[in-house]
Design an enzyme around this catalytic site. Structure first.
Site, PDB file in Angstrom:
ATOM      1  NE  ARG A 106      -3.827   0.709   1.903  1.00  0.00           N
ATOM      2  CZ  ARG A 106      -5.061   0.846   2.422  1.00  0.00           C
ATOM      3  NH1 ARG A 106      -5.260   1.652   3.436  1.00  0.00           N
ATOM      4  NH2 ARG A 106      -6.069   0.168   1.919  1.00  0.00           N
ATOM      5  CG  HIS A 133      -8.380  -0.018  -2.778  1.00  0.00           C
ATOM      6  ND1 HIS A 133      -7.585  -1.099  -2.405  1.00  0.00           N
ATOM      7  CD2 HIS A 133      -9.058   0.354  -1.652  1.00  0.00           C
ATOM      8  CE1 HIS A 133      -7.768  -1.340  -1.116  1.00  0.00           C
ATOM      9  NE2 HIS A 133      -8.662  -0.488  -0.642  1.00  0.00           N
ATOM     10  CD  GLN A 136     -12.975  -1.826  -0.545  1.00  0.00           C
ATOM     11  OE1 GLN A 136     -12.139  -1.707   0.341  1.00  0.00           O
ATOM     12  NE2 GLN A 136     -14.191  -2.312  -0.306  1.00  0.00           N
ATOM     13  CG  ASP A 225     -13.589   6.322  -1.127  1.00  0.00           C
ATOM     14  OD1 ASP A 225     -13.542   6.250   0.115  1.00  0.00           O
ATOM     15  OD2 ASP A 225     -12.568   6.229  -1.851  1.00  0.00           O
ATOM     16  CB  CYS A 265     -13.955   1.250   0.076  1.00  0.00           C
ATOM     17  SG  CYS A 265     -13.528   3.005   0.096  1.00  0.00           S
ATOM     18  NE  ARG A 293     -10.181  -5.383   0.798  1.00  0.00           N
ATOM     19  CZ  ARG A 293      -9.443  -4.311   1.140  1.00  0.00           C
ATOM     20  NH1 ARG A 293     -10.019  -3.237   1.637  1.00  0.00           N
ATOM     21  NH2 ARG A 293      -8.135  -4.304   0.935  1.00  0.00           N
TER      22      ARG A 293
HETATM   23  N1   CP Z   1     -11.183  -0.069   2.558  1.00  0.00           N
HETATM   24  C1   CP Z   1      -9.894  -0.111   2.957  1.00  0.00           C
HETATM   25  O1   CP Z   1      -8.975  -0.379   2.168  1.00  0.00           O
HETATM   26  O2   CP Z   1      -9.730   0.162   4.264  1.00  0.00           O
HETATM   27  P1   CP Z   1      -8.333   0.451   5.004  1.00  0.00           P
HETATM   28  O3   CP Z   1      -7.810   1.738   4.453  1.00  0.00           O
HETATM   29  O4   CP Z   1      -8.668   0.542   6.461  1.00  0.00           O
HETATM   30  O5   CP Z   1      -7.407  -0.686   4.708  1.00  0.00           O
HETATM   31  N1  NVA Z   2      -9.978   6.690  -1.587  1.00  0.00           N
HETATM   32  C1  NVA Z   2      -9.584   6.294  -0.255  1.00  0.00           C
HETATM   33  C2  NVA Z   2      -9.782   4.834  -0.077  1.00  0.00           C
HETATM   34  C3  NVA Z   2      -9.486   4.323   1.301  1.00  0.00           C
HETATM   35  C4  NVA Z   2      -9.662   2.838   1.414  1.00  0.00           C
HETATM   36  C5  NVA Z   2      -8.139   6.674  -0.020  1.00  0.00           C
HETATM   37  O1  NVA Z   2      -7.317   6.468  -0.915  1.00  0.00           O
HETATM   38  O2  NVA Z   2      -7.833   7.184   1.053  1.00  0.00           O
END
Ligand code: CP
Ligand code: NVA
Length: 329
Positions: A106, A133, A136, A225, A265, A293
């Site tokens: 990540r 992502h 997700q 989101d 998400c 997930r």
């Molecule tokens: N939805 C998601 O990826 O959550 P986190 O950022 O908590 O991993």
């Molecule tokens: N769009 C959000 C998703 C978090 C899971 C971000 O990137 O922060």
């Protein structure tokens, strides 16, 4: 038969049959979870989890998932793995490939994940970048599939920012026949090049509008989101202004199909992109999405890592060669 990807970096060129097989495998793993029949196909395997951004769901689901499959997970950060850090991405990739069986990343830069994918001889999973992502959206599709929804006919409405999560929805529209209607404010559009490519390859079509009402009318799924993704915190005040009118509230949900689901998400910013009444209401499936997930990513890890023979990383091969020369191996 499906074509097996080496990595999971994006959904655009993923094989639909592979995705459907993941759903079936996730269901199989879920059915025996916590019982003596739960398989441990990743025993002796280790995943390196590289996180440059906060995470609850992703970090926990990969860590718990790896543990449940019999393997281990270790945590790494920007100090060890970065694009412009202590050592080159190629060197990091070769070293990790020699010791680990999976790299989950990540980070901000999508290029970093692509470079790791290029240099690692073990699978690399994109656990969110500024661009996409995919885990997700695989879990979200799995959630809808489990609800008995037809992924080839659904109408999905996106309301909010043209961000990483939307990009993965757009890519998924090239795999399944659902239609995607995207309502984003002026200046917050998704990536233009990706929109054109995904739109042209999509089966059910992708349409853009400025009007959340138009996007949501008759939809089977309403998805939103955060308006401020990780890394954009300095913009949060003016984003709140720019996104006025894009809150998913009960009035907006009422325009969707009567049996429509609300999806997010998470993490959610209650009172901004969604109201408490909607996210806590009967149409919300956000908690199911989060749990899925775990199941979906377990299936993904088994598919990418398990089953086959242990991959030989460049580092592992190099070390093996040296031992062989010493008469040890
Ligand atoms: N939805 C998601 O990826 O959550 P986190 O950022 O908590 O991993
Ligand atoms: N769009 C959000 C998703 C978090 C899971 C971000 O990137 O922060």
């Amino acid at each position: 038969m499906h074509s097996q990807p080496r990595h999971l970096i994006d959904l655009m060129h993923m094989d639909r049959a592979f995705v459907l097989e993941l759903f079936a495998e996730a269901d199989r793993l879920r059915a025996v979870r916590g019982t003596p029949r739960a398989p441990k196909p990743l025993a002796g395997r280790t995943a390196a989890l590289v996180f440059h951004k906060p995470s609850l769901r992703t970090r926990v689901s990969f860590t718990v998932g790896m543990h449940e499959l019999g393997g281990d997970a270790i945590d790494l950060g920007a100090t060890e793995v970065s694009e412009h850090g202590r050592e080159s991405v190629a060197d990091v990739s070769h070293v990790l490939s020699g010791m680990c069986d999976l790299i989950v990343v990540r980070t901000f830069s999508h290029t970093l994940v692509q470079k790791l994918g290029e240099h690692c001889s073990v699978p690399v999973i994109n656990a969110l970048t500024d661009h996409s992502h995919p885990c997700q959206i695989l879990a979200d599709l799995y959630t809808l599939w489990r609800m008995g929804r037809d992924l080839d006919t659904l109408q999905i409405a996106w309301v909010g920012d043209g961000n990483n999560v939307l990009h993965s929805w757009m890519e998924a529209a090239t795999l399944f026949g659902f239609s995607l209607r995207v309502a984003v404010p002026d200046g917050f559009e998704p990536d233009g090049g990706l929109f054109i490519e995904a739109e042209s390859k999509s089966k059910g079509g992708i349409r853009r509008t400025r009007d959340p009402h138009e996007a949501v009318r008759g939809a089977d799924v309403v998805y939103t989101d955060t308006w401020t993704s990780m890394g954009q915190e300095a913009e949060s005040d003016w984003r709140r202004v720019a996104f006025a009118g894009y809150t998913v509230d009960e009035k907006l949900m009422a325009l969707a199909a009567p049996d429509a689901s609300f999806m997010h998400c998470l993490p959610a910013h209650r009172g901004e992109e969604v109201t408490d009444a909607v996210i806590d209401g009967p149409q919300s499936v956000v908690i199911e999405e989060a749990e899925n997930r775990l199941h979906l990513q377990k299936a993904l890890m088994v598919a990418l890592v398990g089953g086959g023979t242990r991959r030989t990383g460049r580092g592992r091969r190099a070390a093996g060669d040296r031992l062989e020369a010493m008469g040890v191996a």
